[in-house]
Design an enzyme around this catalytic site. Structure first.
Site: not given
Ligand code: AMP
Length: 207
Positions: A15, A86, A120, A153, A164
């Site tokens: 994404k 999400r 990654r 990360r 996740r």
């Molecule tokens: P990502 O970079 O999109 O994988 O997001 C990393 C982390 O941020 C996730 O594992 C969640 O802890 C938090 N996060 C990101 N987007 C959301 C969302 N829409 N709702 C809740 N937590 C989020």
């Protein structure tokens, strides 16, 4: 035509990579809750800071994330939204604050996702993405784009990556089913090179 694009997919589906390309191609804002939260990990909220949720691979509480998205979309003419919604409550909130022109689901098999996440590396300065095997930088540990340091990360360890993915299958798959039921979802096979996947998405949007 304005472009209000929602990109759905599991962690590691691509994404972030595809959103950056789309934002560039269609000259729209890249709105990503993950990046916004990483930049504000220690922000005090009534639920605590985002950090504890993120390091455990759990979702940050909806009110915190909804607020971020509302502010970001209010400022954007067109956008590509990545990492949100999400869960179904977030999807409901999103439908109250904006209309979408396209909803795309990047489909990638679970074991491929684990390999992508654990390998990654991201640039600490500009955020560019690499992979130790699939997309290595020219010089190990150094960003091709800006020369910054590549880091892993905190949540890309195997244990947290799997957590996740669990959270994705439990909370976010219903969101995908919801858009599919509404007839709005276009599925794109995400198991190809970034350029090939981008071509597929562009074909969908230009139809
Ligand atoms: P990502 O970079 O999109 O994988 O997001 C990393 C982390 O941020 C996730 O594992 C969640 O802890 C938090 N996060 C990101 N987007 C959301 C969302 N829409 N709702 C809740 N937590 C989020």
């Amino acid at each position: 035509m304005s472009h209000r694009i929602l990109l759905l997919g599991a962690p590691g589906a691509g994404k972030g990579t595809q959103s950056a390309k789309l934002a560039d191609e269609y000259d729209v804002e890249h709105v990503t809750t993950g990046d916004a939260l990483r930049a504000n990990k220690d922000m005090e909220t009534e639920y605590g800071t985002p950090r504890s949720f993120m390091e455990a691979g759990e979702l940050v509480p909806d009110p915190v994330v909804n607020e971020i998205v509302k502010a970001a979309l209010a400022d954007a003419d067109g956008f590509v939204l990545d990492g949100y919604p999400r869960n179904l409550d977030q999807a409901e909130y999103l439908s109250e604050i904006t209309d979408l022109d396209a909803v795309i689901f990047l489909d990638v098999d679970e074991e491929v996702l684990v390999d992508r996440l654990t390998g990654r590396r991201v640039c600490d300065d500009c955020g560019a993405n690499f992979h130790v095997d699939f997309q290595p930088p020219e010089e190990a540990g150094v960003c091709d784009e800006c020369g910054g340091e590549l880091i892993q990360r905190d949540d890309d360890t195997e244990e947290t990556a799997r957590e996740r993915l669990e959270v994705f299958y439990e909370n976010t798959e219903p969101v995908i089913d919801h858009f599919r039921d509404e007839g709005d979802l276009v599925e794109v096979d995400g198991e190809a090179t970034p350029d090939e996947v981008f071509e597929r998405i562009r074909d969908v949007l230009d139809e």
